[in-house]
Scaffold this motif. Structure first.
Motif, PDB file in Angstrom:
ATOM      1  N   THR A  55      49.549  50.511  41.030  1.00 48.50           N
ATOM      2  CA  THR A  55      48.124  51.416  41.676  1.00 48.50           C
ATOM      3  C   THR A  55      47.024  50.739  42.193  1.00 48.50           C
ATOM      4  OG1 THR A  55      48.236  52.708  39.356  1.00 48.50           O
ATOM      5  CG2 THR A  55      46.344  53.350  41.001  1.00 48.50           C
ATOM      6  N   GLU A  56      46.831  51.783  43.826  1.00 47.77           N
ATOM      7  CA  GLU A  56      45.932  50.406  44.393  1.00 47.77           C
ATOM      8  C   GLU A  56      44.677  49.910  43.907  1.00 47.77           C
ATOM      9  OE1 GLU A  56      46.195  51.870  49.394  1.00 47.77           O
ATOM     10  OE2 GLU A  56      44.221  52.613  47.625  1.00 47.77           O
ATOM     11  N   HIS A  57      44.879  49.136  43.844  1.00 46.89           N
ATOM     12  CA  HIS A  57      42.891  47.935  43.592  1.00 46.89           C
ATOM     13  C   HIS A  57      42.843  47.422  42.262  1.00 46.89           C
ATOM     14  CE1 HIS A  57      40.528  50.323  45.994  1.00 46.89           C
ATOM     15  NE2 HIS A  57      40.757  51.623  45.931  1.00 46.89           N
ATOM     16  N   THR A  58      44.331  48.508  41.938  1.00 45.00           N
ATOM     17  CA  THR A  58      45.193  47.380  40.884  1.00 45.00           C
ATOM     18  C   THR A  58      44.903  45.507  41.150  1.00 45.00           C
ATOM     19  OG1 THR A  58      46.027  48.770  40.110  1.00 45.00           O
ATOM     20  CG2 THR A  58      46.742  47.050  38.268  1.00 45.00           C
ATOM     21  N   SER A  59      45.311  44.869  41.338  1.00 46.14           N
ATOM     22  CA  SER A  59      45.652  43.589  41.595  1.00 46.14           C
ATOM     23  C   SER A  59      44.759  42.962  42.364  1.00 46.14           C
ATOM     24  CB  SER A  59      46.774  43.717  42.931  1.00 46.14           C
ATOM     25  OG  SER A  59      47.163  44.154  44.166  1.00 46.14           O
ATOM     26  N   PHE A  60      43.650  44.172  42.913  1.00 46.37           N
ATOM     27  CA  PHE A  60      42.648  42.609  43.362  1.00 46.37           C
ATOM     28  C   PHE A  60      41.542  42.776  42.393  1.00 46.37           C
ATOM     29  CE2 PHE A  60      38.006  43.467  45.701  1.00 46.37           C
ATOM     30  CZ  PHE A  60      37.489  42.171  45.428  1.00 46.37           C
ATOM     31  N   LYS A  61      41.834  44.081  41.409  1.00 46.40           N
ATOM     32  CA  LYS A  61      40.691  43.797  40.176  1.00 46.40           C
ATOM     33  C   LYS A  61      40.662  42.987  39.348  1.00 46.40           C
ATOM     34  CE  LYS A  61      38.522  48.898  39.772  1.00 46.40           C
ATOM     35  NZ  LYS A  61      39.645  50.179  39.073  1.00 46.40           N
ATOM     36  N   ASN A  62      42.346  42.393  39.171  1.00 40.94           N
ATOM     37  CA  ASN A  62      42.365  41.848  38.126  1.00 40.94           C
ATOM     38  C   ASN A  62      42.667  40.478  38.611  1.00 40.94           C
ATOM     39  OD1 ASN A  62      43.284  43.061  35.629  1.00 40.94           O
ATOM     40  ND2 ASN A  62      44.293  44.457  37.596  1.00 40.94           N
ATOM     41  N   LEU A  63      42.369  39.907  40.049  1.00 42.24           N
ATOM     42  CA  LEU A  63      42.971  39.137  40.738  1.00 42.24           C
ATOM     43  C   LEU A  63      42.007  37.960  39.850  1.00 42.24           C
ATOM     44  CD1 LEU A  63      44.015  37.089  43.261  1.00 42.24           C
ATOM     45  CD2 LEU A  63      41.708  37.980  43.974  1.00 42.24           C
ATOM     46  N   GLU A  64      40.734  37.361  39.038  1.00 36.92           N
ATOM     47  CA  GLU A  64      40.468  36.601  38.349  1.00 36.92           C
ATOM     48  C   GLU A  64      40.786  37.316  37.367  1.00 36.92           C
ATOM     49  OE1 GLU A  64      38.544  34.250  40.313  1.00 36.92           O
ATOM     50  OE2 GLU A  64      39.026  35.636  42.375  1.00 36.92           O
ATOM     51  N   LYS A  65      41.866  37.370  36.714  1.00 36.05           N
ATOM     52  CA  LYS A  65      42.237  37.853  35.085  1.00 36.05           C
ATOM     53  C   LYS A  65      42.689  36.413  34.936  1.00 36.05           C
ATOM     54  CE  LYS A  65      39.334  41.504  34.232  1.00 36.05           C
ATOM     55  NZ  LYS A  65      40.044  42.774  34.570  1.00 36.05           N
ATOM     56  N   LYS A  66      42.513  35.888  33.592  1.00 33.30           N
ATOM     57  CA  LYS A  66      43.263  34.954  33.100  1.00 33.30           C
ATOM     58  C   LYS A  66      44.233  35.229  32.401  1.00 33.30           C
ATOM     59  CE  LYS A  66      40.359  31.054  33.805  1.00 33.30           C
ATOM     60  NZ  LYS A  66      39.371  30.698  33.466  1.00 33.30           N
ATOM     61  N   LYS A  67      45.596  34.281  32.069  1.00 32.47           N
ATOM     62  CA  LYS A  67      46.766  34.807  31.384  1.00 32.47           C
ATOM     63  C   LYS A  67      46.476  34.903  29.711  1.00 32.47           C
ATOM     64  CE  LYS A  67      51.471  33.948  30.901  1.00 32.47           C
ATOM     65  NZ  LYS A  67      53.046  32.698  30.949  1.00 32.47           N
ATOM     66  N   THR A  68      46.766  35.840  29.324  1.00 27.92           N
ATOM     67  CA  THR A  68      46.736  35.760  27.647  1.00 27.92           C
ATOM     68  C   THR A  68      47.864  36.210  26.923  1.00 27.92           C
ATOM     69  OG1 THR A  68      46.045  37.966  27.805  1.00 27.92           O
ATOM     70  CG2 THR A  68      44.004  36.117  28.004  1.00 27.92           C
ATOM     71  N   LYS A  69      47.989  36.145  25.658  1.00 25.14           N
ATOM     72  CA  LYS A  69      49.385  36.573  25.091  1.00 25.14           C
ATOM     73  C   LYS A  69      49.268  38.791  25.674  1.00 25.14           C
ATOM     74  CE  LYS A  69      49.048  33.927  20.939  1.00 25.14           C
ATOM     75  NZ  LYS A  69      49.063  33.638  19.443  1.00 25.14           N
ATOM     76  N   LYS A  70      48.240  39.051  26.355  1.00 21.25           N
ATOM     77  CA  LYS A  70      48.116  40.380  26.192  1.00 21.25           C
ATOM     78  C   LYS A  70      48.610  40.742  27.872  1.00 21.25           C
ATOM     79  CE  LYS A  70      46.091  42.658  22.690  1.00 21.25           C
ATOM     80  NZ  LYS A  70      44.738  43.034  21.928  1.00 21.25           N
ATOM     81  N   ARG A  71      48.453  39.567  28.334  1.00 25.11           N
ATOM     82  CA  ARG A  71      48.454  39.284  30.229  1.00 25.11           C
ATOM     83  C   ARG A  71      50.288  38.609  30.507  1.00 25.11           C
ATOM     84  NH1 ARG A  71      44.684  41.823  32.730  1.00 25.11           N
ATOM     85  NH2 ARG A  71      42.695  41.815  30.957  1.00 25.11           N
ATOM     86  N   GLN A  72      50.458  39.299  31.732  1.00 24.43           N
ATOM     87  CA  GLN A  72      50.949  38.699  32.156  1.00 24.43           C
ATOM     88  C   GLN A  72      51.021  38.954  33.543  1.00 24.43           C
ATOM     89  OE1 GLN A  72      55.133  41.019  31.134  1.00 24.43           O
ATOM     90  NE2 GLN A  72      55.200  41.064  32.892  1.00 24.43           N
TER      91      GLN A  72
END
Lengths: 338, 98
Positions: A55-72
């Motif tokens: 969805t639009e804005h998703t990649s930008f919103k998550n740009l600074e997020k770090k890799k966790t067990k729940k994230r890929q």
């Protein structure tokens, strides 16, 4: 006995053959259902693939997020990030502007015109996305009713004009009578000519009365339009956009081009100018259209002029489009903008 | 019989210093054309941004030749770009009302 055996063998043979035939039919059926299943699976995969579209804005919103067990991690184009970041910044500016419009009881009218699949709807969506819905609305009128048909042509549009503090976006407007209607035979030549004469006067009245008017013409190439029509047919989320006149838009491409030229020529005025948005690249078209709007209005805490600088390859003034078309309209083989 | 051409222009420009020389060049070039008689520029009292040029030519043909002149078209194009709209022309002839 032998005879019996022989008879039995014949019977058995017949049975065997029958069984073989049945087996073959069964096998065929199985293969068919397998193939069907495969097609279905492929379709599902395709649908799944579409559903996975970020969805639009998703990649930008998550740009600074770090890799966790729940994230890929997910790979996205750099331009998508730039686009989402740029859009976000511009939408904040649009909101600041809207506050100013509401506070000062300003009236804003934006007309979005252009061929089918030129990207009008997508841009409108981004302009209005984060605005306060109380002060912004989209008008997309259906074909006139029998009652409306008896009225003055502009009447049903006039009813939708903005009140104080309102921004109104017309997804197609009275300009239907300049391009679609005459091309498709929905109005007479006389009605079209009358319209082209009346419109500059009507628009001048609106502007002189204080309405801030923007007239955008989204310009798409013939090839890109075809690509978008095809995509509408395959993408389940775009099915609602399919129209029976889509194919005619391709077949009557040159008629539309001439109508566009006449329309610009007759209705582009200094106080009510057209702005052409080249929209083969939808994202660039959206960003530049919003930048153009913001560059033309005043509001508090506005960003610098440089940040609202439009790309001259995307945003073209109505008069420059007229001049270009005038110079190339009669040149054989010259490709005119859509 | 001479014809009169009404040329309507809206002078709502951000940089008039760039526009004036172009219009002056256009007028100077017109004066050199065969059939040109005179030209006069009027400003609207109601709307100071509205201008009307009355250009008088010996024949309609003379005017038509000038309107198709490449140099004029180029200059006019630059003027139109700055003003933001195309220039509108209307040809008139004198009629006797007696």
């Amino acid at each position: 006995m032998n005879e019996r055996v022989g008879k039995m063998t014949k019977k058995e043979k017949a049975k065997k053959e029958k069984a073989k035939k049945a087996e073959k039919i069964e096998e065929k059926k199985e293969n068919a259902s397998k193939a069907e299943k495969k097609v279905q699976e492929k379709g599902e995969q395709k649908e799944k693939k579409l559903k996975k579209k970020l969805t639009e804005h998703t990649s930008f919103k998550n740009l600074e997020k770090k890799k966790t067990k729940k994230r890929q991690p997910v790979w996205v184009k750099k331009f998508t990030l730039e686009y989402e970041e740029g859009l976000n910044r511009l939408q904040i500016e649009l909101l600041k502007w809207q506050k100013h419009v509401i506070a000062n009881d300003e009236r804003v009218l934006m007309l979005f015109e252009g061929r089918d699949a030129a990207g009008k709807g997508g841009t409108i969506k981004r302009v209005i996305e984060h605005m306060n819905p109380r002060g912004a609305r989209v008008v997309a009128l259906l074909k006139p009713s029998d009652r409306e048909r008896t009225q003055w042509y502009f009447q049903r549009y006039i009813q939708q004009l903005p009140s104080g503090g309102e921004i109104v976006l017309f997804d197609r407007s009275w300009y239907n009578r300049a391009m679609v209607e005459p091309t498709m035979g929905f109005c007479t030549d006389e009605e079209n000519k009358r319209f082209l004469k009346d419109t500059p006067m009507l628009e001048a009245m609106l502007v002189k009365n204080g309405i801030i008017l923007f007239k955008f013409f989204f310009s798409v190439s013939k090839e890109e339009q075809l690509r978008r029509f095809d995509s509408r047919e395959t993408d389940p989320l775009k099915q609602y956009k399919i129209s029976p006149v889509d194919r005619e838009a391709q077949e009557r491409w040159d008629d539309y081009t001439i109508r566009k030229f006449v329309m610009l020529n007759e209705t582009n005025r200094t106080i009510t100018p057209w702005t052409i948005i080249r929209s083969d690249n939808k994202k660039k078209a959206r960003l530049n259209c919003i930048k153009y709007i913001l560059s033309k209005v005043e509001y508090t805490d506005k960003v610098s002029e440089e940040e609202l600088q439009v790309d001259p390859e995307i945003v073209v003034s109505g008069i420059d489009e007229i001049r270009f078309m005038e110079d190339h309209l009669m040149t054989a083989g010259a490709e005119l903008p859509g | 019989m001479p014809i009169k051409v009404m040329i309507k222009r809206k002078w709502q420009v951000e940089n008039p210093e760039e526009l004036y020389p172009l219009v002056a060049e256009l007028r100077a070039a017109a004066k050199e054309q065969p059939g040109f008689i005179s030209g006069e520029t009027l400003r609207s009292l109601d709307d100071p941004e509205d201008f009307l040029v009355i250009s008088i030519w010996e024949t309609a043909e003379d005017w038509k030749k000038w309107i198709q002149n490449k140099k004029r078209r180029d200059l006019q194009g630059k003027v139109d770009s700055m003003i933001g709209e195309r220039t509108f022309y209307e040809m008139f002839e004198t009629v006797s009302m007696e």
